[in-house]
Design a protein around this motif. Structure first.
Motif, PDB file in Angstrom:
ATOM      1  N   LEU A 165       0.882  -1.162   0.000  1.00 27.58           N
ATOM      2  CA  LEU A 165       0.000   0.000   0.000  1.00 27.58           C
ATOM      3  C   LEU A 165       0.922   1.214   0.000  1.00 27.58           C
ATOM      4  CD1 LEU A 165      -2.644   1.517   0.191  1.00 27.58           C
ATOM      5  CD2 LEU A 165      -2.687   1.034   2.653  1.00 27.58           C
ATOM      6  N   VAL A 166       0.953   1.915  -1.125  1.00 26.96           N
ATOM      7  CA  VAL A 166       1.869   3.046  -1.288  1.00 26.96           C
ATOM      8  C   VAL A 166       1.091   4.343  -1.087  1.00 26.96           C
ATOM      9  CG1 VAL A 166       3.542   4.180  -2.801  1.00 26.96           C
ATOM     10  CG2 VAL A 166       3.191   1.697  -2.973  1.00 26.96           C
ATOM     11  N   GLN A 222       3.019  -1.496 -12.384  1.00 27.35           N
ATOM     12  CA  GLN A 222       2.368  -2.279 -13.435  1.00 27.35           C
ATOM     13  C   GLN A 222       3.366  -2.684 -14.521  1.00 27.35           C
ATOM     14  OE1 GLN A 222      -1.066   0.325 -14.155  1.00 27.35           O
ATOM     15  NE2 GLN A 222      -2.365  -1.257 -13.271  1.00 27.35           N
ATOM     16  N   ALA A 223       4.339  -1.839 -14.800  1.00 24.27           N
ATOM     17  CA  ALA A 223       5.371  -2.185 -15.783  1.00 24.27           C
ATOM     18  C   ALA A 223       6.214  -3.367 -15.307  1.00 24.27           C
ATOM     19  CB  ALA A 223       6.267  -0.980 -16.057  1.00 24.27           C
ATOM     20  N   LYS A 224       6.252  -3.577 -13.998  1.00 22.02           N
ATOM     21  CA  LYS A 224       6.984  -4.707 -13.414  1.00 22.02           C
ATOM     22  C   LYS A 224       6.056  -5.887 -13.124  1.00 22.02           C
ATOM     23  CE  LYS A 224      11.005  -2.956 -13.571  1.00 22.02           C
ATOM     24  NZ  LYS A 224      12.012  -3.591 -14.420  1.00 22.02           N
ATOM     25  N   HIS A 238       5.683  15.922  -5.431  1.00 22.15           N
ATOM     26  CA  HIS A 238       6.659  16.951  -5.088  1.00 22.15           C
ATOM     27  C   HIS A 238       7.089  17.693  -6.352  1.00 22.15           C
ATOM     28  CE1 HIS A 238      10.052  18.782  -3.041  1.00 22.15           C
ATOM     29  NE2 HIS A 238      10.884  18.276  -3.922  1.00 22.15           N
ATOM     30  N   GLY A 239       7.287  18.984  -6.233  1.00 21.11           N
ATOM     31  CA  GLY A 239       7.817  19.765  -7.355  1.00 21.11           C
ATOM     32  C   GLY A 239       6.960  19.646  -8.597  1.00 21.11           C
ATOM     33  N   ALA A 240       7.587  19.332  -9.707  1.00 23.76           N
ATOM     34  CA  ALA A 240       6.893  19.253 -10.998  1.00 23.76           C
ATOM     35  C   ALA A 240       6.398  17.833 -11.267  1.00 23.76           C
ATOM     36  CB  ALA A 240       7.818  19.725 -12.110  1.00 23.76           C
ATOM     37  N   GLY A 241       5.655  17.285 -10.306  1.00 27.42           N
ATOM     38  CA  GLY A 241       5.083  15.958 -10.496  1.00 27.42           C
ATOM     39  C   GLY A 241       5.986  14.819 -10.083  1.00 27.42           C
ATOM     40  N   GLU A 242       6.959  15.097  -9.251  1.00 35.35           N
ATOM     41  CA  GLU A 242       7.946  14.086  -8.863  1.00 35.35           C
ATOM     42  C   GLU A 242       7.550  13.341  -7.596  1.00 35.35           C
ATOM     43  OE1 GLU A 242      10.603  13.318 -10.751  1.00 35.35           O
ATOM     44  OE2 GLU A 242       9.774  14.775 -12.147  1.00 35.35           O
ATOM     45  N   LEU A 243       8.157  12.173  -7.451  1.00 38.07           N
ATOM     46  CA  LEU A 243       8.043  11.435  -6.201  1.00 38.07           C
ATOM     47  C   LEU A 243       8.820  12.188  -5.122  1.00 38.07           C
ATOM     48  CD1 LEU A 243       8.709   7.867  -7.587  1.00 38.07           C
ATOM     49  CD2 LEU A 243       6.642   8.561  -6.392  1.00 38.07           C
ATOM     50  N   LYS A 293       2.868   7.779 -11.273  1.00 37.80           N
ATOM     51  CA  LYS A 293       4.185   7.183 -11.541  1.00 37.80           C
ATOM     52  C   LYS A 293       4.370   5.875 -10.776  1.00 37.80           C
ATOM     53  CE  LYS A 293       6.659  11.401 -12.721  1.00 37.80           C
ATOM     54  NZ  LYS A 293       7.773  12.300 -12.409  1.00 37.80           N
ATOM     55  N   VAL A 294       3.921   5.851  -9.538  1.00 37.99           N
ATOM     56  CA  VAL A 294       3.999   4.623  -8.734  1.00 37.99           C
ATOM     57  C   VAL A 294       3.216   3.512  -9.425  1.00 37.99           C
ATOM     58  CG1 VAL A 294       3.199   3.559  -6.577  1.00 37.99           C
ATOM     59  CG2 VAL A 294       4.434   5.737  -6.513  1.00 37.99           C
TER      60      VAL A 294
END
Length: 146
Positions: free
Chosen positions: A50-51, A109-111, A56-61, A103-104
């Motif tokens: 559960l993430v 899902q890519a993994k 943060h900033g310009a759409g960052e983690l 992004k998470v």
């Protein structure tokens, strides 16, 4: 059932939500492990993630979660045995609202990790009590575990 809760936070909001969800899940009989910015080696054997992350900033983690997801993106490991859900916090004042949550989701899902319920996106401009708002979403997460 054991749930690994990962929080990524810059100002503390996502961390508070993660801690609250951790407490609620424990009172409901779940075993949990709460990580604020883990390394992949800390959690690679966990099967339910559960993430909870802010943007943060310009759409960052957030800085405490970015290294994990960079490591994950570069990993050759198959994560098809991981089931996950995401809670994102952000401000709709920005056009990058909850991009970190996106992004998470995309990275996992890519993994080949399996998303078990809809991502919750909390707009901090319109939701004063983010912890309670996330708690209201929690039954959909629990249902996805079945």
């Amino acid at each position: 059932m054991h749930i690994c809760i990962l929080s990524g936070s810059t100002l503390g909001g996502a961390e508070y939500v993660a801690e609250h969800l951790n407490d609620v899940l424990e009172t409901q009989g779940f075993s949990t492990a709460l990580f604020h910015g883990p390394n992949l080696s800390d959690i690679e054997n966990e099967k339910i993630w559960l993430v909870v992350t802010s943007t943060h900033g310009a759409g960052e983690l957030p800085d405490n979660l970015k290294p994990l997801f960079d490591e994950l993106a570069n990993s050759q490991k198959d994560f098809s045995d991981v089931r996950f859900a995401v809670v994102g916090l952000g401000s709709s004042d920005y056009d990058t609202f909850c991009y970190a949550a996106d992004k998470v989701e995309q990275t996992l899902q890519a993994k080949s990790a399996v998303k078990i319920c809809e991502t919750l996106k909390i707009d901090v401009l319109n939701v004063d009590d983010q912890e309670s708002y996330a708690e209201e979403w929690l039954p959909s997460f629990i249902e996805g575990l079945k």
